[in-house]
Design a protein around this motif. Structure first.
Motif, short mmCIF file in Angstrom:
data_model
loop_
_atom_site.label_atom_id
_atom_site.label_comp_id
_atom_site.label_asym_id
_atom_site.label_seq_id
_atom_site.Cartn_x
_atom_site.Cartn_y
_atom_site.Cartn_z
N HIS A 289 -6.76 -4.47 -3.17
CA HIS A 289 -6.85 -4.63 -1.72
C HIS A 289 -6.72 -3.30 -0.98
O HIS A 289 -5.91 -2.45 -1.35
N ALA A 290 -7.52 -3.20 0.08
CA ALA A 290 -7.40 -2.14 1.11
C ALA A 290 -7.61 -0.73 0.57
O ALA A 290 -7.32 0.24 1.25
N VAL A 323 -4.61 3.00 5.47
CA VAL A 323 -4.18 1.60 5.61
C VAL A 323 -2.66 1.46 5.63
O VAL A 323 -2.13 0.44 6.08
N GLY A 326 2.45 -0.88 1.93
CA GLY A 326 2.36 -2.34 1.88
C GLY A 326 2.29 -2.86 0.45
O GLY A 326 2.12 -2.09 -0.50
N HIS A 327 2.44 -4.14 0.36
CA HIS A 327 2.27 -4.82 -0.93
C HIS A 327 0.80 -5.18 -1.06
O HIS A 327 0.37 -6.24 -0.62
N TRP A 328 0.04 -4.29 -1.62
CA TRP A 328 -1.41 -4.51 -1.75
C TRP A 328 -1.69 -5.20 -3.07
O TRP A 328 -1.33 -4.70 -4.13
N GLN A 329 -2.36 -6.32 -2.97
CA GLN A 329 -2.61 -7.09 -4.19
C GLN A 329 -3.73 -6.46 -5.00
O GLN A 329 -4.71 -5.96 -4.45
N MET A 343 -3.03 -11.65 -11.36
CA MET A 343 -2.84 -10.85 -10.16
C MET A 343 -1.51 -10.11 -10.23
O MET A 343 -0.59 -10.51 -10.93
N ILE A 345 0.76 -6.65 -7.85
CA ILE A 345 0.92 -5.95 -6.57
C ILE A 345 0.92 -4.44 -6.80
O ILE A 345 1.57 -3.95 -7.73
N HIS B 128 -9.93 -12.45 4.54
CA HIS B 128 -9.57 -11.21 3.84
C HIS B 128 -10.86 -10.42 3.71
O HIS B 128 -11.88 -10.96 3.28
N TYR B 134 -7.63 -1.52 7.13
CA TYR B 134 -6.81 -2.43 7.94
C TYR B 134 -5.37 -2.30 7.46
O TYR B 134 -5.11 -1.96 6.31
N ILE B 136 -1.47 -3.70 6.48
CA ILE B 136 -1.04 -4.82 5.64
C ILE B 136 -0.93 -6.11 6.45
O ILE B 136 -1.08 -7.20 5.90
N THR B 145 2.24 -12.86 -1.29
CA THR B 145 1.47 -11.73 -1.78
C THR B 145 1.78 -10.46 -1.00
O THR B 145 2.13 -9.43 -1.57
N ASN B 146 1.67 -10.53 0.34
CA ASN B 146 1.73 -9.30 1.14
C ASN B 146 3.13 -8.93 1.59
O ASN B 146 3.35 -7.86 2.15
#
Lengths: 995, 357
Positions: A289-290, A323, A326-329, A343, A345, B128, B134, B136, B145-146
C-alpha cells in the motif's frame, strides 16, 4: 506411499532481472537443461554450467578436500585455501579478474526438520574469498534453521558455490556466477520446497572497478535514480508460498533476522528499504500500500507485481515518502489468497524512531509440553493422498508420536497457528472452517472460490476446530486447541473440545453427553467420521472377518466438564456373511469408481471397477497408468455404450476409455476438479461439471478425440462462482441442472435459449438458497421437478424444473416413521419410473428411499432407511435381468436395482427399492453386497483383467456408479438394439410414452 | 491521416490555451510543438469527486458498482469551480466504476456514498486506491489493518479520501473496495472487490506524453492525440470495459459492460488499459496487434495479467476486425473475448449489462 524423498537436490533458480514475457526466460534454472550431473563415484553432483567450466572446479571437489578437510578441521586458516587453488590454474587462467573485486563464496547450508514437521535450511558456513584471502561471514546468519533459508548476499560477478547437506547427510553442490543484479531462489525440488526449503541468493551490484560504487536503481523523490547500496537501511526478503509470506530482515550490517510468517516489517520514515519478493509453489501478485516502485529492467512504475514460482522481484522504496508514517498493508492481491490470510504490515514509524520489525508466528512457537510435542504451529500439507488429504506434516514419519491421532490431526494451545499449503495436489481447493468452538475468534474462515495456494489462521480460543475443502468436502483437518490451564481432575491431560461447537451452516452442537439431544449425536458422528476418514486403518475391509474402528486413546473434556476417552467411540462389527449376491441377476454390468485404490504403475490413486451383474464377479479394473489417472470420480457412457467418460476430481482432466477392453482412448484438460459427467440424450455430447470453477464443460468425442466446445457458466459474470458438482440432464435433453456447491443453490440451464435460472423462492420470486453445500441433483424423468442434495444441511430440495421455484426441503435429520434419520446426503438419483429416489448418506452411512410420484400419499417423504457403509456416496440405477424371472411373475418384480458405492469401504451395496413393485418404497431392502476387490479366500478368488497391479486400499473409494446399459428415460430410447432386445417393454419405455 | 492527427490538436490546443488565457509557463522541452502543447497540463487542479456505491439486483447474487455523482474541477488556490465534468459520465453505476482521469500534480478529494439497501446496516464499503499519494487516513482499509480507523462506510454514511498525484505517480491505477482484509489472520465477511467494486484512476504525465508503437517503431506521442482510452478489467469470468473518448481535451465516458464490441476510427491512437481482478491469472491478446511492453522499447503481442496487475499500451487503430481475448482455456471457452473493430465511425457497442434482460 509417499516417502520423504532422499533426493532433495538443491536447485538454483536465477531470476534474471531483465525479464521477457516468456516464463522460461524468467529464471536461469541450472537443472532445467539437465546440467546437474550425478556422479556415482564422488556422490557429489556438480553443476556443469558454462560459468563452472570456465574455472573448472571439478578437482576441488573430487579430491575430497572439500568435505574432509576444508571446513571441519580448521585447515582453511592454515593455508589449505592456497593449496587447493594452486594446482588448478584458477587464478592464473585469466578468468578471475582481481580488478573487479570479484569474490568467491563457499557456502554450506544444512537441511533440518523442525518440530512441527516443516523443513528449513540452516547456515553452516559462509566463506567469502577474494584477492586478500578468505573472510568468514557465518555470523551474519541466524544460528537456527530458518524459513526462508539463509539469505546469501553476493555481488554481481561473484561466484557462489553452494553446498547443501541433506537430512541423510548426503551432499549436493551447485554453483552459480550471476551476471544480473537481483534475487535467485535456491530450494528443494519436491514437496519439501513448499514446506520450507527455499531461500534467496541476493545479487547486489558489483562494487568493483568498472562501476564503482555499484548502484541499484529505484524510484526516489518521484524520480528513477541510482542508489548506492550502502545507503540502504534494511532489506526485507519475502517469500510468497501457499498463502503465506515468509520473511527475513537484513540490517545495514548484513545481519539477518528471521521474521517468519506474515511479519510486521518495521522501518523509519524516509529510510531506504529494499524488498526482495520471491515466489515458491504457486502464483501470486504482490502489492504494498501507498508505495510505488520501479519495475526492474523497465522504466515502468508499478505497485503490483506478478510473482510466479521461481520469480523474484527486487525494488527499493523510501519508506513512507509522500505518504507518511503508518501501518501500510502488504498482501497478495489474488482474492482467494487475501481471504486465506496472505497479508502483513509494513510499519513505517517516525523519522529515526528505530521502528523494529515484529516476527510472525513460527514453527518454533512452543506449546505446553503437556499438550503437544510439535509446538504451537500446525502445518497441513494438502495432497491427493486418500485419507490424509490434509496431512499434518509432523506425522509424515511412521515413528511420529502423534501418529495415533491420525495423519490429519494436531493439538496446540490457544494462539497457535493452523497453516496449510497445497504441496501435492493437481487441482484447486478451499480451506474452510467446518466446525469451531462457538464464538471463536477468526472464525468462520473461508474463501469464495477454489484456488491453488494455502492458508494461515490463528486459533485463539480453546476447543475443536475442523477444516474442510468445500470442493472436496471429505478432506478434513482437525485441530484441538487445548488450554493448558485447564486440567483433568485426576491429573492426566484431557483436551478441551469446547462446550458448544458451531457448524458452518449455523447449527450449534452441544458436546455435553446426552441421549436426547440430537446435536450431541451429530457431534459424536462427526468425531467418529473424522477419525474414520483420516485414518485408512479405520476403513471397512470386507476381506477381514471383523471391522474394527479405533479412535485415538486420548482424554477429552466435553461439555459439562465431562471427561471421556475417545476410544469409547471404538466399534467392532462382525463381517461374516455380510457379502452376498442378489438373487435376481442384473442385466449387463455396473462400473464403480474405486477412487482410492492404489496401483503400482502410477503415483495418483484410483481405478474404475467393472462388475458383471449377471455373475456379480469383478471383470476388470481400469487404472490408466499411462496418464496417471487421478481420483476417478464419476462416469457416463455414450449412446452406443461403447466408451466410458471418466472424470478426475482431484485433477483437471477428463479421460475416455473403451468400455469393453478398458483401453485408453483420449484425455482432455477440461478445467479444475471435474466432478461429474453426463451426456445429453439428444446430442450425445458430454457435459462435465467443473467443480473447481464456475461452469459445465461441453465436450465432443469424435474419431477417438475429445474436444472442448465451450464452457457454460452457471452464474452471471461477476457473481460468486458456483462450483457445480453433480449435475443432471432432463430426459428430453432440454434442461441441465447443477448443484452449486459454493453458492448454496442450484442453476437450471435451458439448452434452447442458452439461459440460466437460479432457484427462487416461490412466494417472493427472489433467489433462495437450497441449503449448505449442494452436491448432487436428479431430475425426475417426467421432467416436472428435480432434487438437490444439500450435503451440510442434510436436506434434499425439491425444485420446479420449469420455474426454478423451491417447492420443499426434505429434512433428512428428522426421524421418519421407521424412527431412523440420515445426515450428509450425496448422490440422489430418481429411478427410471420416477417413483423413487435413492440417496446415499455419508455421515450416517445409510441409504434413504423417498417416494417421488406425485400420486403417492407420501410423496417427497422418506419412507425407508437401509444400512450402507462408511462414506456412503454414489448411487445409480441399473436393469434387473427379467429374463431370469418367469414371465408370469415379472409384473411383481420391480425392474431395476439401485447400486450404492461407499468411499471408505470396499463393497458395493445393491438395493431393491420396491421388492413388491407396488410403487411404495417403504419395503425397500438390501438385495446384495458385492466385494470390489479380490477375496482373500483363495478358494473363491476371482480373477479380473486390469492394466495395473493393485498395491493398497483394494477396492476402496467407491464413488461414481454407472450401470450399462443405461436405463434412464431419454438415454434408454437411444440404446442399440443389442441391448433393447434384452429389455422388457416396461424397461424400454418406463414412462409409457409409447402407450 | 497521421499528419492530421498531429497537427489538428496543436491548433486546437493553442486555441483553447488562448481562450482560457493560459500563459506560457515553465518547462523546457525538445520541441516547440511540445512546449505549446503541454501547457494545459501544468496547472494543477483540485478534483472534487463524489462516488456512490449502488446495488445491481441480480438473481443468484447482487452485483455492486461505483457511480459518478459529481466531478468538479476546482482551482487549487481559490477553490472556485473551473469545470463541472459530471455530465461527461454515465448517469448510473457502471462496472468497472467511473474512470477518473487526472494529471500529474492534481489533487483529488473523493467522497464516497453508500446506497446499499439489501444488506442491512452493516454493509461496509470503501475505496482503496493504488499508485497515487495519500495519507494513512485515506487508505480505505479497516482499522485492524491501518491501525487508525475503519475507512469504509455503512449504508447512509459518507467518507472523504484525499489523494495527491505527486511525483512518480504517473500511470494507470486501480481503485477498489478494501473492506476485506484483517491483519494477518482471519477476514471480514464483507469485501466486494470481486463483485463489481473496482474502477480506474489514470494519472497522465505532466508533460503530456506517453509511449506508443507506431508503424512498428516505439515513439512518444501526445496524450491529447489519443482518441480514446479503452479500459478493460479482466475478472475471473468476463472483460468488464468502459471507454473515455477524447473530446477536444475533455473525456466522454461510456460504459461498455461485459465483453463489448470495442470500436475505433481507422488510424486513430487508442490506449488500452488492462487490469486484473479476482483469483485467476489471465493472458491477454489483441489479434493482429503488437505493442510496447510498458517502460521498454520491447515489442510484445501477449501479456499475462494477474489480479490487480496493470498493463497499458497505445496502438494505432488499423482498419479491420480483430479480437481481444483471454487465452486461458477456461476463460476463452466461457466467452472471455470480444471484437475490436476499426471502421469509419469508431462507436463501441456495449456488451451485456447485468440486470438487463
Amino acid at each position: 506411499m509417499k516417502q520423504i524423498s532422499s533426493n532433495i537436490i538443491l536447485c538454483l533458480f536465477a531470476a534474471i532481472l531483465l525479464t521477457s514475457t516468456l516464463p522460461t526466460a524468467l529464471y536461469n534454472s541450472l537443472d532445467s537443461d539437465k546440467k546437474i550431473v550425478d556422479s556415482d563415484t564422488s556422490g557429489q553432483p556438480i553443476i556443469k554450467t558454462a560459468e563452472a567450466s570456465e574455472y573448472n572446479d571439478q578437482d576441488y571437489y573430487d579430491n575430497g578436500n572439500y568435505d574432509n578437510n576444508y571446513y571441519d578441521n580448521g585447515n582453511y586458516e592454515k593455508g589449505n585455501y592456497d593449496d587447493m587453488y594452486s594446482g588448478n590454474g584458477y587464478y592464473d587462467n585469466g578468468n578471475y579478474d582481481y580488478g573487479k573485486d570479484s569474490k568467491k563464496h563457499q557456502v554450506t547450508v544444512k537441511i533440518e526438520r523442525l518440530q512441527n514437521g516443516q523443513y528449513a535450511y540452516k547456515m553452516v558456513k559462509h566463506i567469502a574469498i577474494d584477492k586478500n584471502g578468505p573472510t568468514d561471514l557465518t555470523d551474519r546468519y541466524s544460528v537456527d534453521a530458518t524459513i526462508p533459508g539463509p539469505s546469501i548476499e553476493i555481488n554481481k560477478g561473484d561466484t557462489l558455490i553452494l553446498k547443501s547437506i541433506l537430512e541423510n547427510n548426503e551432499v549436493k553442490v551447485d554453483s552459480i556466477k550471476p551476471d544480473e543484479v537481483g534475487s535467485i531462489e535456491y530450494s528443494a525440488d519436491d514437496f519439501t520446497r513448499e514446506l520450507g526449503l527455499f531461500g534467496a541468493i541476493i545479487v547486489h551490484p558489483n562494487s568493483g572497478t568498472y562501476d564503482y560504487p555499484g548502484l541499484e536503481k529505484g524510484l526516489v523523490d518521484g524520480e528513477i535514480q541510482k542508489i548506492n547500496p550502502d545507503d540502504i537501511k534494511k532489506q526485507f526478503v519475502l517469500f510468497m508460498v501457499g498463502s503465506t509470506f515468509w520473511g527475513m530482515e537484513i540490517d545495514e550490517n548484513h545481519k539477518q533476522t528471521p521474521l517468519w510468517t506474515n511479519p510486521t516489517l518495521g522501518s523509519d520514515l524516509g529510510d531506504l528499504v529494499q524488498f526482495h519478493v520471491l515466489g515458491s509453489g504457486h502464483d501470486h501478485t504482490f502489492h504494498l500500500h501507498a508505495h510505488r516502485w520501479l519495475d526492474p529492467g523497465t522504466s515502468d512504475i508499478i505497485d503490483v507485481k506478478t510473482i510466479h514460482p521461481e520469480d523474484s522481484h527486487d525494488f527499493i522504496v523510501k519508506a513512507g515518502q509522500f505518504v507518511g508514517a503508518g501501518h501500510w498493508q502488504y498482501h497478495c492481491h489474488v482474492f482467494a489468497h487475501m481471504e486465506a490470510g496472505m497479508m502483513g504490515i509494513f510499519n513505517v514509524g517516525a523519522k529515526n524512531s528505530n521502528t523494529q520489525s515484529v516476527a510472525g508466528a513460527s514453527p518454533y512457537d512452543q506449546a505446553s509440553p503437556s499438550t503437544a510435542t510439535q509446538g504451537n504451529f500446525l502445518t497441513f500439507g494438502i495432497t491427493d493422498e486418500p485419507g490424509t488429504w490434509f496431512r499434518n506434516v509432523a506425522n509424515l514419519d511412521s515413528a511420529a508420536p502423534q501418529l495415533h491421532l491420525g495423519g490429519s490431526f494436531g493439538i496446540i494451545n490457544p494462539g497457535g497457528t493452523a497453516h496449510f499449503v497445497m504441496t501435492d495436489t493437481n487441482t484447486v481447493h478451499t480451506v474452510t472452517s467446518l466446525l469451531w468452538p462457538k464464538g471463536a475468534a477468526n472464525m468462520p474462515f473461508d474463501q469464495i472460490t477454489g484456488y491453488q495456494g494455502g492458508a494461515i489462521v490463528k486459533l485463539e480460543d480453546p476447543g475443536l476446530y475442523v477444516f474442510t475443502c468445500k470442493v472436496h468436502p471429505y478432506m478434513f483437518a482437525g485441530a484441538l486447541v487445548d488450554d493448558p490451564q485447564t486440567t483433568n481432575p485426576n491429573g492426566s491431560p484431557a483436551y478441551d473440545v469446547g462446550e458448544q461447537l458451531q457448524l458452518a451452516n449455523g447449527v450449534v452442537l452441544n458436546t455435553q453427553p446426552s441421549t436426547t439431544d440430537p446435536t450431541f449425536g451429530i457431534f459424536t458422528s462427526l468425531v467418529k467420521t473424522f477419525f474414520k476418514v483420516t485414518n485408512i486403518h479405520n476403513w471397512k475391509d470386507y476381506t477381514q472377518p471383523t471391522y474394527i474402528t479405533e479412535l485415538p486413546p486420548v482424554n477429552v473434556t466435553l461439555g459439562g466438564n465431562t471427561i471421556v476417552n475417545l476410544t469409547a467411540l471404538n466399534t467392532e462389527e462382525d463381517l461374516t456373511g455380510k457379502l452376498f449376491d442378489p438373487k435376481i441377476p442384473g442385466l449387463g454390468e455396473v462400473w464403480v469408481d474405486t477412487q482410492f485404490e492404489i496401483t503400482e504403475g502410477k503415483s495418483k490413486p484410483g481405478t474404475a471397477t467393472r462388475i458383471n451383474t449377471g455373475t456379480w464377479e469383478i471383470e476388470r479394473k481400469v487404472s490408466l497408468p499411462e496418464i496417471n489417472m487421478n481420483h476417478p470420480h464419476n462416469m457416463w457412457t455414450d449412446k452406443d455404450q461403447n466408451v466410458i467418460y471418466q472424470t478426475m476430481w482431484f485433477d483437471q482432466r477428463l479421460a475416455v476409455f473403451d468400455r469393453e477392453t478398458g483401453e485408453f482412448i483420449d484425455v482432455f484438460n477440461v478445467g479444475d476438479a471435474p466432478s461429474h459427467v453426463i451426456t445429453n440424450p439428444l446430442t450425445d455430447l458430454a457435459y462435465v461439471a467443473l467443480n473447481g470453477e464456475q461452469g459445465v464443460a461441453e465436450l465432443e468425442l469424435s474419431d477417438g478425440l475429445l474436444d472442448l466446445l465451450r464452457i457454460i457458466p452457471m452464474q452471471k459474470s461477476g457473481q460468486d462462482p458456483t462450483h457445480p458438482h453433480g449435475h443432471w440432464i432432463s430426459a428430453d435433453g432440454s434442461k441441465m441442472v447443477t448443484p452449486n456447491a459454493l453458492t448454496a443453490d442450484s442453476t437450471i440451464y435451458d439448452f434452447a435459449s442458452d439461459t440460466i435460472q437460479r432457484t427462487i423462492d416461490s412466494t417472493t420470486g427472489k433467489d433462495t438458497s437450497t441449503g449448505a453445500v449442494p452436491i448432487a441433483t436428479a431430475i425426475r424423468p417426467q421432467g416436472d421437478k428435480y432434487y438437490v442434495a444439500n450435503l451440510l444441511d442434510s436436506t434434499i430440495s425439491v425444485v420446479n424444473l420449469e420455474t426454478g421455484e423451491l417447492l420443499k426441503n426434505i429434512n433428512l435429520l428428522e426421524p421418519s416413521p421407521d424412527g431412523d434419520y440420515a445426515a450428509l446426503p450425496i448422490q440422489t438419483p430418481v429411478d427410471p419410473t420416477g417413483k423413487f429416489m435413492v440417496t446415499a448418506n455419508t455421515l450416517t452411512a445409510n441409504i434413504t428411499i423417498v417416494n417421488t410420484d406425485p400420486d403417492s400419499p407420501n410423496t417427497d417423504e422418506v419412507v425407508a432407511h437401509l444400512p450402507c457403509d462408511p462414506g456412503c456416496h454414489g448411487a445409480n440405477f441399473g436393469f434387473k435381468d427379467l429374463s431370469q424371472v418367469s414371465p408370469q411373475d415379472r409384473d411383481k418384480v420391480y425392474p431395476y436395482y439401485a447400486y450404492v458405492a461407499s468411499k471408505f469401504s470396499n463393497a458395493l451395496t445393491v438395493v431393491d427399492p420396491d421388492p413388491n413393485n407396488d410403487g411404495d418404497g417403504s419395503d425397500a431392502k438390501i438385495a446384495g453386497r458385492i466385494l470390489l476387490t479380490e477375496d482373500n479366500n483363495p478358494s473363491i478368488s476371482s480373477t479380473y483383467e486390469s492394466d495395473d497391479d493393485t498395491m493398497a486400499l483394494d477396492g476402496t473409494g467407491g464413488q461414481g456408479v454407472l450401470a450399462i446399459p443405461n436405463p434412464y428415460p431419454g438415454w434408454v430410447y437411444n440404446l442399440p438394439e443389442y441391448y433393447t432386445d434384452m429389455l422388457t417393454m416396461e424397461q424400454q419405455d418406463p414412462l409409457h410414452l409409447n402407450g | 491521416m497521421k499528419q492530421s492527427r498531429q497537427t489538428y490538436p496543436i491548433f486546437l490546443t493553442l486555441l483553447i490555451a488562448s481562450i482560457i488565457g493560459l500563459g506560457n509557463t515553465m518547462h523546457s522541452s525538445n520541441s516547440a510543438f511540445a512546449q505549446y502543447y503541454k501547457q494545459p497540463h501544468h496547472i494543477p487542479v483540485l478534483h472534487k469527486i463524489t462516488l456512490a456505491v449502488e446495488e445491481i439486483p441480480l438473481l443468484g447474487g447482487n452485483l455492486y458498482a461505483y457511480k459518478m455523482v459529481q466531478h468538479l474541477v476546482n482551482d487549487m488556490d481559490t477553490g472556485n469551480t473551473i469545470k463541472d465534468l459530471t455530465n461527461n459520465y454515465e448517469p448510473g453505476p457502471t462496472i468497472p466504476g467511473p474512470t477518473l482521469i487526472i494529471d500529474e500534480g492534481d489533487v483529488v478529494s473523493l467522497t464516497l456514498e453508500n446506497n446499499i439497501q439489501s444488506r442491512g446496516e452493516n454493509a461496509m464499503v470503501s475505496v482503496h486506491v493504488h499508485g497515487i499519494h495519500y495519507p494513512i487516513t485515506s487508505d480505505g482499509t479497516l482499522q485492524v489493518t491501518n491501525n487508525v480507523g475503519d475507512q469504509g462506510i455503512n449504508p447512509g454514511d459518507t467518507i472523504t479520501y484525499s489523494w495527491t498525484a505527486g511525483p512518480g505517480t504517473v500511470g494507470t491505477w486501480p481503485y477498489h473496495d478494501h473492506t476485506l482484509g484483517l491483519n494477518t489472520i482471519g477476514k471480514d465477511p464483507n469485501g466486494l472487490e470481486m463483485s463489481g467494486l473496482f474502477g480506474t484512476l489514470i494519472i497522465n504525465d505532466g508533460d503530456g506524453y506517453t509511449n506508443a508503437l507506431i508503424n512498428g517503431e516505439p515513439e512518444i506521442v501526445n496524450i491529447d492525440d489519443i482518441s480514446k482510452d479503452v479500459i478493460c478489467w479482466i475478472s475471473d469470468d468476463a472483460f468488464w470495459c468502459n471507454e473515455a473518448v477524447n473530446n477536444y481535451g475533455e473525456y466522454n465516458h461510456k460504459a461498455l459492460w461485459e465483453n463489448p464490441t470495442i470500436k475505433a476510427v481507422n488510424n486513430d491512437l487508442v490506449r488500452f488499459h488492462l487490469l486484473g481482478i479476482g483469483t485467476d491469472f489471465t493472458v491477454f491478446q489483441l489479434s493482429g496487434y503488437e505493442w510496447l511492453k510498458p517502460g521498454t522499447d520491447q515489442i510484445i503481442n501477449e501479456k499475462e495479467i494477474g489480479p490487480l496487475a496493470v498493463h497499458v499500451f497505445t496502438v494505432v487503430a488499423d482498419e479491420g476486425d480483430s479480437q481481444y481475448r483471454d487465452i486461458i482455456q477456461s476463460h476463452f471457452k466461457s466467452g472471455m473475448f470480444g471484437d475490436f473493430i476499426v471502421d469509419g465511425m469508431g462507436v463501441s457497442i456495449p456488451g451485456d449489462q447485468p440486470g438487463e434482460a
